[in-house]
Design an enzyme around this catalytic site. Structure first.
Site, PDB file in Angstrom:
ATOM      1  CE  LYS A 278      -0.234  19.508  92.829  1.00 12.19           C
ATOM      2  NZ  LYS A 278      -1.330  20.425  92.567  1.00 12.19           N
TER       3      LYS A 278
ATOM      4  CD  GLU B 282      10.888  27.368 100.879  1.00 16.14           C
ATOM      5  OE1 GLU B 282      10.809  26.620  99.888  1.00 16.14           O
ATOM      6  OE2 GLU B 282      10.474  28.536 100.901  1.00 16.14           O
TER       7      GLU B 282
ATOM      8  N   GLY C  96      -2.239  22.119  96.389  1.00 13.52           N
ATOM      9  CA  GLY C  96      -1.462  21.994  97.628  1.00 13.52           C
ATOM     10  C   GLY C  96      -2.245  22.375  98.874  1.00 13.52           C
ATOM     11  NE  ARG C  97      -4.846  27.982  97.216  1.00 17.05           N
ATOM     12  CZ  ARG C  97      -4.127  28.014  96.099  1.00 17.05           C
ATOM     13  NH1 ARG C  97      -2.884  27.591  96.106  1.00 17.05           N
ATOM     14  NH2 ARG C  97      -4.637  28.474  94.981  1.00 17.05           N
TER      15      ARG C  97
ATOM     16  CD  GLU D  29      -0.504  29.430  97.889  1.00 20.00           C
ATOM     17  OE1 GLU D  29       0.662  29.759  98.168  1.00 20.00           O
ATOM     18  OE2 GLU D  29      -0.901  28.248  97.949  1.00 20.00           O
TER      19      GLU D  29
ATOM     20  CG  HIS E 218      -5.952  39.212 127.915  1.00 22.52           C
ATOM     21  ND1 HIS E 218      -6.342  39.934 129.019  1.00 22.52           N
ATOM     22  CD2 HIS E 218      -6.804  38.166 127.832  1.00 22.52           C
ATOM     23  CE1 HIS E 218      -7.370  39.317 129.596  1.00 22.52           C
ATOM     24  NE2 HIS E 218      -7.668  38.243 128.888  1.00 22.52           N
TER      25      HIS E 218
ATOM     26  CE  LYS F 219       7.500  28.751  95.125  1.00 22.13           C
ATOM     27  NZ  LYS F 219       6.695  27.688  94.528  1.00 22.13           N
TER      28      LYS F 219
HETATM   29  O1  F6P Z   1       4.915  28.350  96.843  1.00 23.73           O
HETATM   30  C1  F6P Z   1       3.597  28.084  97.068  1.00 23.73           C
HETATM   31  C2  F6P Z   1       3.339  26.613  97.074  1.00 23.73           C
HETATM   32  O2  F6P Z   1       3.367  26.126  95.788  1.00 23.73           O
HETATM   33  C3  F6P Z   1       2.011  26.295  97.735  1.00 23.73           C
HETATM   34  O3  F6P Z   1       0.945  26.462  96.887  1.00 23.73           O
HETATM   35  C4  F6P Z   1       2.250  24.901  98.177  1.00 23.73           C
HETATM   36  O4  F6P Z   1       1.303  24.494  99.128  1.00 23.73           O
HETATM   37  C5  F6P Z   1       3.649  25.021  98.734  1.00 23.73           C
HETATM   38  O5  F6P Z   1       4.289  25.903  97.849  1.00 23.73           O
HETATM   39  C6  F6P Z   1       4.421  23.741  98.841  1.00 23.73           C
HETATM   40  O6  F6P Z   1       4.528  23.120  97.599  1.00 23.73           O
HETATM   41  P1  F6P Z   1       4.974  21.608  97.492  1.00 23.73           P
HETATM   42  O7  F6P Z   1       3.941  20.780  98.180  1.00 23.73           O
HETATM   43  O8  F6P Z   1       5.065  21.318  96.028  1.00 23.73           O
HETATM   44  O9  F6P Z   1       6.311  21.466  98.156  1.00 23.73           O
END
Ligand code: F6P
Length: 528
Positions: free
Chosen positions: A189, A195, A247-248, A333, A364, A492
């Site tokens: 987003k 990452e 995002g979620r 979240e 199990h 972060k």
């Molecule tokens: O760090 C949390 C977060 O902002 C989530 O809410 C989001 O889904 C995820 O990181 C990834 O964010 P992005 O889609 O901006 O890379």
């Protein structure tokens, strides 16, 4: 607001759920609800008429219907970020106007959906063999969960999901892939997530190392179209969405592209239709017959009412194996907040810890604790009446039998007398007593079951939208903002400051002694 529910909850400690069934022949039907194609059975809990009335009163006092209408109307209910919350517009397939700041957002939403369909069709009919979605959190968990869930409909290229900044993730994924026939989707987003950007750059380098141009190999899914351009992805391969999609909550739009490529645009639209059907139910049904509302209230009775801190989500549907992980983000979240919208401390617990694994695997592994541990863990079972494997009906029969057996066992338990009878032929005297006590199940443990006909794209859409609205209702009742996530920021920031420290470029002075010791250890072993 919670006093009545809490005192009613306290009063249930001395009674057994089983006895509620004995006293009320209609309990199973009175404490279950059918909506769309699903049946939600919450009769195997301590909820009775008084408790339900008190819970519904809480929902009314919290103005759930008005807040819901405000969300669908595009009001800026994400107050800490000044944003509307309109992921529902992404599945508004009929295109009825949805206004944000005086503008109908639907033409753009539908245009993006059509562009996604065109690109999916192109990729599905090309020589592309593998699609790698690079994203994390909401840009990963939704499509990763859904691609697995809808495996019987998967007739497009193989889909892979790289999320972790651990190089092991992308290295293991790329091993064995053909750079000439692999396409990368960079899903973010913000298009700034460390990452995702690190993995995306590694993917680019992998193509270059293999002598393959990255032209036509990257697609971007982002609200930050500019940054995607800076990364070198041309505008016609960028699928944007607005800041009113959290995002979620984003798998219904561009973030769902990998799913669309896997199952095709028609099946993807069926998934959206399922979500839209749940939206309609949520908006139209009275609170007492509203499935997301009841799902929320039952969960809140267990968490805020009875104080059970965790909730196990147990899908007896192997293809929903990523649902617990998906729900961890969606629920934790969204509702893992300590202050209400106006900044005051919450006076009840925030949302529960959500965890789980598919049945029968979990049986199990950790069900031992669920049945005999000292803490009560409310369980949510999900199960399909029918499987996809018509030739393996006996598997499905066993699956369903196991699911129903677990909720029955949790409720009934096994008394000391029954346990004694079980082993009376093997032991006697004190040893019989000792052995019997190990075989006692306290029972009286609550569970709910969500049962649906079959895990189709439409059904999955209904289920996911059901959970989304459940989270919304919980958030409204708690008085929190379910749509921000400030709690992820501190880690972060500290990771950014630790970056040059763990490489040895900067000293660890100023960090606490534990962190300094861990840095020293890393530096001793760090590869160059
Ligand atoms: O760090 C949390 C977060 O902002 C989530 O809410 C989001 O889904 C995820 O990181 C990834 O964010 P992005 O889609 O901006 O890379």
């Amino acid at each position: 607001m919670w006093n009545t529910v809490k005192s009613l909850a306290d009063a249930t400690q001395s009674r057994r759920i089983e006895d509620l069934f004995a006293k009320d022949a209609d309990r199973a039907s009175r404490y279950s609800l059918t909506a769309l194609d699903m049946l939600f059975d919450f009769s195997k809990t301590q909820i009775d008429d008084d408790i339900l009335a008190a819970l519904l009163e809480i929902a009314e006092k919290a103005d759930v219907p008005a807040r819901r209408d405000a969300m669908f109307a595009g009001e800026k209910i994400n107050e800490t970020e000044g944003r509307a919350v309109l992921h529902t517009a992404l599945r508004n397939l009929d295109g009825d106007a949805v206004m944000v700041d005086g503008q109908d957002v639907m033409p753009e939403v539908l245009d993006t959906l059509n562009r996604m369909s065109d690109l999916s069709d192109t990729i599905r009919s090309s020589d592309v063999t593998d699609v790698v979605n690079i994203g994390i959190g909401g840009s990963d968990l939704g499509p990763a969960m859904a691609v697995k869930a809808l495996a019987p409909y998967h007739d497009g290229p193989s889909c892979h999901f790289v999320s972790n900044v651990d190089g092991a993730d992308i290295a293991d994924t790329l091993r064995g892939l053909n750079p000439e026939t692999t396409v990368f989707i960079v899903a973010s987003k913000t298009f700034t997530t460390i990452e995702t950007m690190t993995n995306a750059r590694t993917a680019k380098a992998w193509l270059a190392d293999n002598g393959v141009s990255d032209e036509g190999r990257f697609i971007a899914l982002s609200s930050n179209v500019e940054k995607a351009g800076e990364f070198g992805i041309p505008a016609d391969r960028v699928f944007g969405f607005e800041d009113w999609v959290g995002g979620r909550y984003s798998m219904w739009g561009p973030i769902g592209l990998s799913l669309m490529i896997a199952i095709g645009p028609d099946a993807f639209r069926a998934f959206l239709r399922g979500g839209q059907a749940m939206d309609r139910h949520f908006c139209a049904a009275p609170l007492a017959e509203n499935m997301p509302v009841l799902l929320a209230l039952v969960g809140m009775f267990h968490n805020q009412g009875l104080g059970h801190a965790t909730r196990a989500v147990l899908p007896y549907d192997n293809r929903l194996m990523r649902l617990p992980a998906y729900l961890q983000q969606l629920e934790m979240e969204s509702n893992g907040k300590g202050v209400s919208m106006d900044g005051a401390d919450l006076d009840v617990n925030s949302g529960p810890v959500v965890w789980g694994e598919p049945g029968t695997n979990g049986q199990h592994a950790f069900y031992q604790l669920i049945h005999q541990g000292t803490r009560v863990i409310p369980c949510e079972f999900l199960v399909a009446a029918t499987g996809h494997e018509a030739d393996l009906q006996h598997h499905h029969d066993l699956l369903v039998a196991n699911c129903l057996a677990q909720s029955e066992a949790l409720m009934k338990g096994r008394s000391l007398d029954e346990a004694r009878d079980k082993v009376a032929d093997k032991f006697e005297g004190d040893e019989l007593e000792r052995q019997a006590r190990h075989r006692v199940f306290p029972g009286n443990r609550p569970s709910t079951t969500l049962i649906y006909p079959k895990l189709t794209p439409e059904m999955l859409g209904q289920i996911i939208a059901l959970y989304e609205h459940r989270v919304f209702v919980e958030g409204v009742i708690l008085g929190i903002n379910s749509f921000d996530q400030w709690g992820v920021e501190l880690g972060k920031e500290l990771a950014t400051s630790l970056g040059p420290i763990v490489t040895g470029e900067q000293p660890s002075d100023g960090k606490d002694a534990s962190t300094r010791g861990l840095v020293d250890y890393v530096l001793r072993y760090r590869g160059d």
